[in-house]
Design a protein around this motif. Structure first.
Motif, PDB file in Angstrom:
ATOM      1  N   ASP A 310       0.842  -1.191   0.000  1.00  0.00           N
ATOM      2  CA  ASP A 310       0.000   0.000   0.000  1.00  0.00           C
ATOM      3  C   ASP A 310       0.874   1.236   0.000  1.00  0.00           C
ATOM      4  N   CYS A 311       0.576   2.170  -0.893  1.00  0.00           N
ATOM      5  CA  CYS A 311       1.377   3.389  -0.999  1.00  0.00           C
ATOM      6  C   CYS A 311       1.395   4.175   0.302  1.00  0.00           C
ATOM      7  N   ALA A 312       0.301   4.104   1.036  1.00  0.00           N
ATOM      8  CA  ALA A 312       0.217   4.901   2.259  1.00  0.00           C
ATOM      9  C   ALA A 312       1.274   4.500   3.262  1.00  0.00           C
ATOM     10  N   SER A 313       1.744   3.246   3.221  1.00  0.00           N
ATOM     11  CA  SER A 313       2.762   2.769   4.149  1.00  0.00           C
ATOM     12  C   SER A 313       4.152   2.826   3.547  1.00  0.00           C
ATOM     13  N   MET A 314       4.290   3.411   2.361  1.00  0.00           N
ATOM     14  CA  MET A 314       5.580   3.445   1.669  1.00  0.00           C
ATOM     15  C   MET A 314       6.099   4.880   1.652  1.00  0.00           C
ATOM     16  N   ASP A 315       6.406   5.402   2.814  1.00  0.00           N
ATOM     17  CA  ASP A 315       6.836   6.792   2.904  1.00  0.00           C
ATOM     18  C   ASP A 315       8.157   7.040   2.190  1.00  0.00           C
ATOM     19  N   ASP A 316       8.970   5.997   2.080  1.00  0.00           N
ATOM     20  CA  ASP A 316      10.272   6.176   1.460  1.00  0.00           C
ATOM     21  C   ASP A 316      10.210   6.056  -0.061  1.00  0.00           C
ATOM     22  N   GLN A 317       9.031   5.715  -0.586  1.00  0.00           N
ATOM     23  CA  GLN A 317       8.898   5.552  -2.030  1.00  0.00           C
ATOM     24  C   GLN A 317       8.274   6.813  -2.631  1.00  0.00           C
ATOM     25  N   GLN A 318       8.738   7.169  -3.805  1.00  0.00           N
ATOM     26  CA  GLN A 318       8.159   8.317  -4.503  1.00  0.00           C
ATOM     27  C   GLN A 318       6.918   7.857  -5.264  1.00  0.00           C
ATOM     28  N   SER A 319       5.825   8.525  -5.032  1.00  0.00           N
ATOM     29  CA  SER A 319       4.594   8.186  -5.742  1.00  0.00           C
ATOM     30  C   SER A 319       4.164   9.376  -6.585  1.00  0.00           C
ATOM     31  N   PHE A 320       3.226   9.100  -7.513  1.00  0.00           N
ATOM     32  CA  PHE A 320       2.773  10.159  -8.411  1.00  0.00           C
ATOM     33  C   PHE A 320       2.022  11.234  -7.629  1.00  0.00           C
ATOM     34  N   THR A 321       2.345  12.466  -7.931  1.00  0.00           N
ATOM     35  CA  THR A 321       1.561  13.575  -7.417  1.00  0.00           C
ATOM     36  C   THR A 321       0.758  14.138  -8.578  1.00  0.00           C
ATOM     37  N   GLY A 322      -0.312  14.830  -8.273  1.00  0.00           N
ATOM     38  CA  GLY A 322      -1.147  15.342  -9.348  1.00  0.00           C
ATOM     39  C   GLY A 322      -2.353  14.466  -9.548  1.00  0.00           C
ATOM     40  N   SER A 323      -3.043  14.658 -10.658  1.00  0.00           N
ATOM     41  CA  SER A 323      -4.332  14.022 -10.890  1.00  0.00           C
ATOM     42  C   SER A 323      -4.206  12.841 -11.833  1.00  0.00           C
ATOM     43  N   TYR A 324      -5.197  11.952 -11.757  1.00  0.00           N
ATOM     44  CA  TYR A 324      -5.307  10.843 -12.695  1.00  0.00           C
ATOM     45  C   TYR A 324      -6.511  11.094 -13.608  1.00  0.00           C
ATOM     46  N   ALA A 325      -6.387  10.674 -14.841  1.00  0.00           N
ATOM     47  CA  ALA A 325      -7.469  10.876 -15.802  1.00  0.00           C
ATOM     48  C   ALA A 325      -7.490   9.740 -16.803  1.00  0.00           C
ATOM     49  N   LEU A 326      -8.679   9.451 -17.333  1.00  0.00           N
ATOM     50  CA  LEU A 326      -8.761   8.556 -18.483  1.00  0.00           C
ATOM     51  C   LEU A 326      -8.210   9.308 -19.683  1.00  0.00           C
ATOM     52  N   ARG A 327      -7.366   8.656 -20.442  1.00  0.00           N
ATOM     53  CA  ARG A 327      -6.649   9.301 -21.538  1.00  0.00           C
ATOM     54  C   ARG A 327      -7.614  10.021 -22.490  1.00  0.00           C
ATOM     55  N   PRO A 328      -7.525  11.369 -22.589  1.00  0.00           N
ATOM     56  CA  PRO A 328      -8.422  12.090 -23.486  1.00  0.00           C
ATOM     57  C   PRO A 328      -7.896  12.218 -24.906  1.00  0.00           C
ATOM     58  N   SER A 329      -6.593  11.953 -25.097  1.00  0.00           N
ATOM     59  CA  SER A 329      -5.999  12.067 -26.435  1.00  0.00           C
ATOM     60  C   SER A 329      -4.673  11.328 -26.452  1.00  0.00           C
ATOM     61  N   LEU A 330      -4.374  10.691 -27.582  1.00  0.00           N
ATOM     62  CA  LEU A 330      -3.076  10.026 -27.723  1.00  0.00           C
ATOM     63  C   LEU A 330      -1.934  11.029 -27.849  1.00  0.00           C
ATOM     64  N   LEU A 331      -2.256  12.294 -28.058  1.00  0.00           N
ATOM     65  CA  LEU A 331      -1.202  13.311 -28.145  1.00  0.00           C
ATOM     66  C   LEU A 331      -0.447  13.449 -26.829  1.00  0.00           C
ATOM     67  N   LEU A 332      -1.011  12.946 -25.738  1.00  0.00           N
ATOM     68  CA  LEU A 332      -0.298  12.946 -24.460  1.00  0.00           C
ATOM     69  C   LEU A 332       0.935  12.049 -24.503  1.00  0.00           C
ATOM     70  N   HIS A 333       1.000  11.147 -25.499  1.00  0.00           N
ATOM     71  CA  HIS A 333       2.109  10.188 -25.582  1.00  0.00           C
ATOM     72  C   HIS A 333       3.183  10.606 -26.592  1.00  0.00           C
ATOM     73  N   VAL A 334       3.064  11.803 -27.151  1.00  0.00           N
ATOM     74  CA  VAL A 334       4.035  12.235 -28.173  1.00  0.00           C
ATOM     75  C   VAL A 334       5.453  12.219 -27.634  1.00  0.00           C
ATOM     76  N   GLN A 335       5.634  12.718 -26.402  1.00  0.00           N
ATOM     77  CA  GLN A 335       6.983  12.766 -25.824  1.00  0.00           C
ATOM     78  C   GLN A 335       7.565  11.364 -25.671  1.00  0.00           C
ATOM     79  N   GLU A 336       6.741  10.405 -25.201  1.00  0.00           N
ATOM     80  CA  GLU A 336       7.220   9.028 -25.053  1.00  0.00           C
ATOM     81  C   GLU A 336       7.614   8.434 -26.405  1.00  0.00           C
ATOM     82  N   ILE A 337       6.840   8.753 -27.432  1.00  0.00           N
ATOM     83  CA  ILE A 337       7.121   8.209 -28.769  1.00  0.00           C
ATOM     84  C   ILE A 337       8.432   8.767 -29.318  1.00  0.00           C
ATOM     85  N   THR A 338       8.613  10.080 -29.203  1.00  0.00           N
ATOM     86  CA  THR A 338       9.810  10.705 -29.792  1.00  0.00           C
ATOM     87  C   THR A 338      11.079  10.370 -29.017  1.00  0.00           C
TER      88      THR A 338
END
Length: 582
Positions: A310-338
């Protein structure tokens, strides 16, 4: 008709049609011919005795005093299932009006499905004008017709075919029973309506999902309105879906101009991003159109111990900050592709997958669709944006797709438009995260709504058909992958209902209302229109009135079902939204 086919005829008069059908079909068809009258009354019809003799000599069954509205109660019929049930020129008798005959049709259809095989057909032949479909010539006003498609929907049946009734093909056939007399109906221009079963409407439910993002596993609930769009595998290797066909055809044509590399990496449908990220990647998006997700649980996979924690018990681990969303566009993956090691200038890199966008209910936009993203880096001097424009225009203009050049700031782009949906595709010059621009290279991105393009190319009138679970939809494309689509449900009835409520303008979100409508109506609402708005001068609250149009292109939808769905919506609205029904 194939061998071992069992046919039931109801409402026969002098049995001339049954006898002619039996002789025409031969020994491959077993006929059970029935009439509502007693044997003595039937024998008074001209030719009835001879026709019954013809039937019995061929080993067929003849039954009298059979009520077609309660077939399951008849001792000789109740234990049989039939491939085809035929009712020619139904009528209540005497000078009955359209309302009585509609009731007769409803009761007959509900009775017939009880003794009909799963893949069976119900044939109803009506006089010209009675059915209320565009095939009638002239077509009566809806309220003055028998509304045969809507009546069949009460029994879960859809109209799959209409054929002209040609009495000359049945030797010896003589119509009788007009106004309960030994007189014939006007059979000229008569139409045989062929009905088949449809799948039932099912209430969508929230799905519990797990998606891996980096080292984290995110658990969340998928909104109920999207449950029908998950795990359908339209683009899979064995798929014959038209969306896949369109993608393959498009890539095949592009390969004749540029090298194309299809990316097989499975990008997650859940993304971690800041609220401003989607709009920064795709200028057509707004924050309100994104499905933001609140995780129910988050785990980190510990490779050293081969277990999840459980992330809540993993204080020494870095977890994602910010929001989660269902992918609204594949353009979000341009950086990963290039930034992938296989990315190389001069090659077009292709990736496709589901994207999700909160949009109003309409016939043109869907909340989930398959998007094709093409990314490539090409010499600036070759004017790659114009090259892609010219190539795609030559491929798609024959399908009434138009192209519109535009510029937002320093960003050049070309929109793809259709009559139903503007801006369903885009060719754009993308900002490069490397020094490629200094090297005289330009990053080009092409994004296309494959679902909409499939509806345009194959002539599919309603995008909801792409998601139909009825096997007849895909069967059409297995037999004819490149041909135009022929609907298996003809002239589906349409119903309009209004809903009005008080709401607080400070907190009301119209897209939330559309989401509740999608869920409550099982996706059967095809259009929503705001018809009235009133703001209270003292209280500050506002009243809204929406008109909902119900229609299903693949499932039977009856008046009584729509009333149930509308009541379901009225129950859900106060629970999901802070509104007060009027």
């Amino acid at each position: 008709m194939s061998k071992t086919r069992e046919v039931l005829l109801v409402g026969e008069g002098n049995f001339s049609f049954s006898a002619a059908l039996s002789e025409k079909a031969g020994d491959e068809v077993g006929v059970t011919a029935t009439c509502f009258q007693s044997e003595d009354q039937t024998f008074k019809h001209e030719g009835a005795v001879l026709n019954i003799q013809r039937l019995r000599e061929r080993g067929n069954v003849v039954l009298f005093e059979v009520d077609c509205t309660c077939l399951k109660e008849h001792e000789a019929i109740q234990h049989h299932l039939f491939d085809c049930i035929i009712f020619n020129f139904p009528h209540c008798g005497r000078k009955s009006g359209v309302k009585k005959n509609r009731i007769l049709l409803v009761k007959f259809f509900q009775s017939a499905v009880a003794v009909l095989k799963d893949n069976g057909e119900v044939h109803v032949t009506l006089c010209n004008g009675q059915g209320g479909t565009p095939c009638d010539s002239p077509m009566r006003e809806w309220h003055n017709s028998w509304q045969v498609v809507a009546m069949a929907a009460e029994a879960g049946l859809i109209l799959s075919e209409i054929r002209p009734f040609d009495c000359e093909t049945y030797q010896g056939y003589r119509c009788t029973g007009y106004r309960s007399q030994d007189k014939g109906f006007h059979v000229e221009g008569g139409l045989t309506h062929i009905f088949t079963r449809s799948l039932p409407h099912t209430m969508p439910e929230k799905l519990k999902m797990e998606k891996r993002i980096g080292k984290e596993t995110i658990c969340f609930e998928l909104p109920a309105e999207l449950s029908n769009y998950m795990n359908r595998n339209f683009l899979g290797q064995q798929s014959h879906h038209p969306v896949k066909t369109v993608q393959e055809q498009l890539l095949r044509e592009l390969k004749s101009v540029w090298p194309v590399c299809s990316i097989n990496e499975d990008f997650p449908e859940l993304v971690s991003c800041l609220p401003e990220t989607p709009e920064a990647c795709d200028s057509t998006l707004t924050q309100s159109e994104v499905y933001w997700i609140k995780p129910t649980d988050t785990y980190i996979f510990d490779q050293s111990e081969n277990e999840q924690k459980d992330c809540a018990s993993m204080d020494d681990q870095q977890s994602f900050t910010g929001s989660y969303a269902l992918r609204p566009s594949l353009l979000l993956h341009v950086q990963e592709i290039t930034q992938n090691e296989d990315f190389s200038p001069g090659t077009l890199h292709a990736v496709s997958g589901l994207v999700f966008q909160r949009v109003p209910i309409s016939l043109s936009r869907s909340p989930a669709f398959h998007q094709l993203l093409l990314v490539g880096m090409f010499p600036t001097e070759s004017n790659p944006l114009q090259c892609f424009h010219d190539c795609l225009e030559s491929l798609l203009t024959s399908y009434s797709v138009s192209f519109e050049e535009a510029q937002i700031g320093l960003e050049q782009q070309v929109w793809m438009n259709s009559k139903m949906l503007p801006k369903f595709g885009r060719i754009a010059s993308l900002p490069s995260l490397s020094s490629a621009l200094d090297d005289g290279l330009q990053l080009i991105g092409v994004s296309i709504n494959l679902d909409h393009l499939a509806t345009v190319i194959f002539g599919i009138s309603d995008w909801r058909l792409l998601w139909s679970a009825d096997p007849r939809f895909l069967k059409h494309f297995e037999a004819n992958p490149l041909g135009p689509f022929s609907p298996f449900s003809l002239y589906p009835p349409s119903y309009s209902h209004d809903v009005s409520f008080w709401m607080d303008p400070e907190i009301y979100e119209e897209l939330d209302f559309h989401a509740v409508v999608r869920e409550a109506s099982c996706g059967s609402v095809k259009n929503v229109a705001l018809v009235d708005r009133f703001r209270h001068p003292h209280m500050g609250h506002a009243s809204l009135c929406y008109r909902l149009t119900y229609q299903s292109s693949d499932r039977a939808l009856s008046h009584s079902q729509v009333l149930g769905l509308q009541n379901q919506l009225r129950r859900l609205l106060p629970l999901r939204l802070q509104v007060t029904l009027r």
